[in-house]
Structure formats: C-alpha cells, structure tokens
Design a protein around this motif. Sequence first.
Motif, PDB file in Angstrom:
ATOM      1  N   HIS A  15       0.825  -1.205   0.000  1.00 20.25           N
ATOM      2  CA  HIS A  15       0.000   0.000   0.000  1.00 20.25           C
ATOM      3  C   HIS A  15       0.863   1.260   0.000  1.00 20.25           C
ATOM      4  CE1 HIS A  15      -3.112   2.818   0.960  1.00 20.25           C
ATOM      5  NE2 HIS A  15      -2.513   3.134   2.099  1.00 20.25           N
ATOM      6  N   GLN A  16       1.942   1.245   0.751  1.00 18.33           N
ATOM      7  CA  GLN A  16       2.845   2.387   0.772  1.00 18.33           C
ATOM      8  C   GLN A  16       3.518   2.595  -0.576  1.00 18.33           C
ATOM      9  OE1 GLN A  16       5.543   1.723   3.976  1.00 18.33           O
ATOM     10  NE2 GLN A  16       3.992   2.047   5.599  1.00 18.33           N
ATOM     11  N   GLU A  17       3.905   1.519  -1.221  1.00 14.11           N
ATOM     12  CA  GLU A  17       4.528   1.650  -2.543  1.00 14.11           C
ATOM     13  C   GLU A  17       3.551   2.224  -3.560  1.00 14.11           C
ATOM     14  OE1 GLU A  17       7.572  -2.150  -2.033  1.00 14.11           O
ATOM     15  OE2 GLU A  17       6.024  -2.127  -3.596  1.00 14.11           O
ATOM     16  N   ALA A  18       2.278   1.751  -3.483  1.00 17.44           N
ATOM     17  CA  ALA A  18       1.291   2.289  -4.411  1.00 17.44           C
ATOM     18  C   ALA A  18       1.041   3.776  -4.159  1.00 17.44           C
ATOM     19  CB  ALA A  18      -0.019   1.510  -4.295  1.00 17.44           C
ATOM     20  N   GLU A  19       1.063   4.145  -2.899  1.00 26.12           N
ATOM     21  CA  GLU A  19       0.864   5.542  -2.572  1.00 26.12           C
ATOM     22  C   GLU A  19       2.027   6.399  -3.081  1.00 26.12           C
ATOM     23  OE1 GLU A  19       0.356   6.080   1.529  1.00 26.12           O
ATOM     24  OE2 GLU A  19      -0.162   8.205   1.402  1.00 26.12           O
ATOM     25  N   LYS A  20       3.246   5.929  -2.907  1.00 26.89           N
ATOM     26  CA  LYS A  20       4.406   6.669  -3.403  1.00 26.89           C
ATOM     27  C   LYS A  20       4.355   6.822  -4.921  1.00 26.89           C
ATOM     28  CE  LYS A  20       7.506   5.335   0.359  1.00 26.89           C
ATOM     29  NZ  LYS A  20       8.756   4.614   0.720  1.00 26.89           N
ATOM     30  N   GLU A  21       3.928   5.748  -5.600  1.00 24.09           N
ATOM     31  CA  GLU A  21       3.841   5.816  -7.054  1.00 24.09           C
ATOM     32  C   GLU A  21       2.821   6.854  -7.495  1.00 24.09           C
ATOM     33  OE1 GLU A  21       5.839   4.354  -8.999  1.00 24.09           O
ATOM     34  OE2 GLU A  21       4.931   4.887 -10.906  1.00 24.09           O
ATOM     35  N   GLN A  22       1.704   6.915  -6.749  1.00 25.55           N
ATOM     36  CA  GLN A  22       0.690   7.901  -7.105  1.00 25.55           C
ATOM     37  C   GLN A  22       1.202   9.321  -6.873  1.00 25.55           C
ATOM     38  OE1 GLN A  22      -2.930   7.326  -5.045  1.00 25.55           O
ATOM     39  NE2 GLN A  22      -4.052   8.934  -6.140  1.00 25.55           N
TER      40      GLN A  22
END
Length: 573
Positions: A15-22
Amino acid sequence: MRNEQRRRPNRESRHQEAEKEQLRRESAESVPEKPEEVSAVDDEEEDYIATPEEIAAEAQRQAERRNQRKNGSDRKEVDDEGVYAESGARPDDIIDPYAEPEPEIPWVKYEENDFLMRGCNHCPRCYEPVSRWERDSCSKLATTNWMSNIRLPEETGFNIVEVRFKNNRKDFYRLPDGLNVTEGDLVAVEGAPGHDIGIVSLTGEVCRLRLKERKIEPESEAIKKLYRRAKPMDIEKWVGAIKEERAAVLKTRQIAENLGLEMKINDVEMQGDHGKAIFYYTADERVDFRVLIKLLAEEFHVRVEMKQIGVRQEAAKVGGIGTCGRELCCCTWLTNFKTVSTNAAKVQQILPNPQKLAGQCGKLKCCLNFEYEVYADALKKLPQMGVHLRFKKGLAMYKKTDVFRAIMWYAYEGEGDLHALPADSVKKIIEMNRNQEYPEQMEDFQIELMSTSALEQETTDAEFEREIRRMAEGGNGVVDEDGKAGGQGQERRGQNMRRDNRDNRQPRDPQGQRRERPQQRPMADASGRMPDRRRDNRGDRKDQRRRDPNASDRQQGPRNRRPSNEQNNSTNQ
C-alpha cells in the motif's frame, strides 16, 4: 539473485509503494520536467525523499479530504485482499494527530422554553395533567402533598385548590359543585376581567392547612371561582399570550427609556385570555407612569396593570445562584421575607463585611436568620462579651468567642498571643474583679485545644473505656480486692480482648516461623501390614473385630482414641 532474496512485502508495504507511485505521478504532472538524472528514480530504491512540491500537493489533498469527510462524501470500499480501494481520496482513516487540527466540539444549542416559568417542560395537552416530576423540576416554590396517600374519614373533600401561574405567583380558588380536579390539571379560573389559565398545584387537606397558615377563612368571599378544565381553544390563546411576553419586556424597557423614567421592568405576565398584562417593575422613587400605560395599551392592545415589587421579590422572579453554590432560597422554597438586621451577623460572630453579607439582591442574606435563634439561646449561658479581665500580670483584652464550645479568647494588652479560657472560668474571674480580687496570671486558667484528629482519638478511647465498663458490669457481680469486676464478666472481657488482638497480629512467614508438627506413623494391623491411610486402618480393624470376637481391649477401644507412642513402638516391633 537480489530479487529472490528480497522478502515478500505485506499488505501495508504494498500500500505504501502504491501511494508513493501515485505521488510521483501527480508531481510529474504538476511540476515541469527535470533533467534525467533527477527525474529518473530507481524502482528498487527504498528511501525516498519528497520534494517541496510534493509536500505542498499532499497538504492540499489532505485539506480536500477533510472537507469531503465533513460533507459526508468520503466513501471507501474494501477489496477481497483487504486493501482499500479509494476513489480520489486517501484510503486510510488514520491521520497524523500532530498534522491534523483539533476536532470541533459541537456546542449544545440553547433553546428558550417559555413554559418553564409555568411549571412544565413543554406545552401541556388538553385534559392531560402535567406529571409530578415535571412540575417539581421546573416550577418555583413547588409544594408536596404529604397527605395524598392518607384516607380521610370525610366522604367529600376540600372544595378549595391552589393554582400556580408564572414564576412564584399562586392563588386559591373555589371549585364548583360536581367538578373534581387533580394536581397538574390545566384549569380556567376567574380573572379581572375575563379568565386566566393556570396549573393546579395543591388539593385536599394540605390546602386547608395552607389557608390557615395564610390566615384566610375558607368561607371568605374574597376567594375567586374556578370555572372548568381548560379547553383546546383556551390553551391556544394561552400559548399565544406566552410567546409575546419576551418581546413585550424588551419593548417596554425601550419605551420607558425613551420617556426618561427611572424604573426597571423585570417581568411581564400575560393573562390566559390575552386581555390583560401585568408589568412588574422596581424603582427607588415614585414614578409617574400614566403616559407609559397609554403607550403600552396602544402597543399590545391589552389592559395594563403596573405592579411595583422590591429587590427581594425581583431576585425570586429572576432567580440565580448564591455564594453557597445552590439556587437562591427565595426562588425555590422561601415564601415569607423576614427583616434581616446586622444584629443577626453580630450574634453569630460574623465579620461585618458588606460584600460577604449581601446576597444577589444587594440586601442582607436571608440565611442569616436561619441560625439566629440557636446562637441567641447559646449566648444566654455565656458571660457578657467585650469585658476585659484584670490580672496581677496585666490587663487581658477580649478578642473573640466560640459560642457552641463555650470558649473565649483573651490576650494581654500590647501582646498578640491569644489564650483560650472556658466560659465558667471567665465568669469566676469577672466576679473576682468585681470584689477587687485579681488572680495571678491568665495562664492558670488557660486550656489546651486539641486538633481534630486528637479529639477523634479521645472520643474513640472514651467509647472503648465505656464498652469495657459495660462488659464488666454485665458479670455475676463478683468484685476483687482492687475493685474490679470479676467472675464471668472478667472472663468475657478477657475473651473479647483476645479476640480483638487477633486482628492486630503481625503477619508471619508461613515457612520460617511455622512450627513443624511431628508426623504420626500409621498403625499396623494384626498381619503386620502398614496401611496407607488411617481410614483404611480403621476399616481393617473393624473387619478384624468381626472375624475375631476375642480381640484385645486395645483394638476394641474408642475410634476417636489416638494411640500413644509406646503402643506404636510395640506394634512395630
């Protein structure tokens, strides 16, 4: 090889990685392109430092999410894997408390209720009496019918009832023949002119006692009539008149100020049929309000009655909280205002401080009369206050008195040390001074005052000695040479003392100070077998007596008898 050794991320890390990507995508759209060495970000880099533009964008998004959350439009859904799928908002509800502002506390909205002054929380319904708890919690000067559950010998009840109106205004009315009302009923009563609406507050024999207390004869013609129970049309007019009272107070104050009248409008009470209004006011001097009455009659289209009240009655109508922290006595239970003088404060040894002795109305507090008679009776047993005492050591000046403990404080002239003298000793010294006799010094008559804890300990000791004396007197009347009671009373006292000392024992170590009991060896039967239990041993001996009737006396002994050590040794041999 490096990807194989890397641990599989859990849901939170994904979830953190997806947030950083966004965040990277949004920053790339809002920020112009940068050189390749800056924009190129390694996918496998674990530590990522946000740029100032990204921080500003995140702060703006958080503000938008807070606004959406307030409007109730922030909706979140959970997918099969337990990961939040959001629509234009951050999926988690947990936000850093240091970055979030303080939550808004909803303030309780105050709603004005015009029926509270009438003795109810809401507009009462037709032919439904107001409940008892509602009348007692809202009305001023509420009364309790303590004879309501007592059955009277007379078949016909008392035909006069007490009806309450706004605030503390009450009056007595006579019932017509064939009409029975209960406490809490809305009734229509005789007015001047027209009719008024009120709530029945008291009925029965207690109302007869109230008339006797007010010195009103039940057969007097001054008692007005009660017409009927209030109808729906009467209640509608009554409610409309009540809603106009608050605006009438403000309008009347404005008119009186424009006329230059030195008066204060405290309250306005409209009659139930909206045909008359009573204006309560306070003024220091006489006021010519003839012009005011004409203007009020033209403004409200009612018959105007001006009634002047004092500052104590004003406090009873307005209400408030006293210095004691409770509601004012005059607006809760006090009906008769007695004159309060400064002598009441002097008798109770209260310092004459106007700020502390004055109440909400600016006059002396009514509670100064509550204990005045008790102090006056106690002072009759004490010597005259303010009398100086003469000793050979010097002149003693009077300082203060503790009325109920009968202790008076004196100090030598020119000294600040106070000496406590009992009232009886002061009387003797005054009598000696009259006979031209002067004691040596004041310290010979002084007593030592104990603290509260010491006084409680002395009381406990006295009760203990009284209990011991009572227990001793409860014996058989035998008294020893020392004069102490003996016999059964002495033994009983010793038992009680030992029983009381059990609770005072110090806790002891169960392993260190416990005495070890000697282990008893079990007895063997006739065959020489050693049983595991005494219970089994007893069963074997019983069977043996049944098989061998010529058993020894030792084996046929009582079951509760414990064998001695010699018998055990002989049996084992």
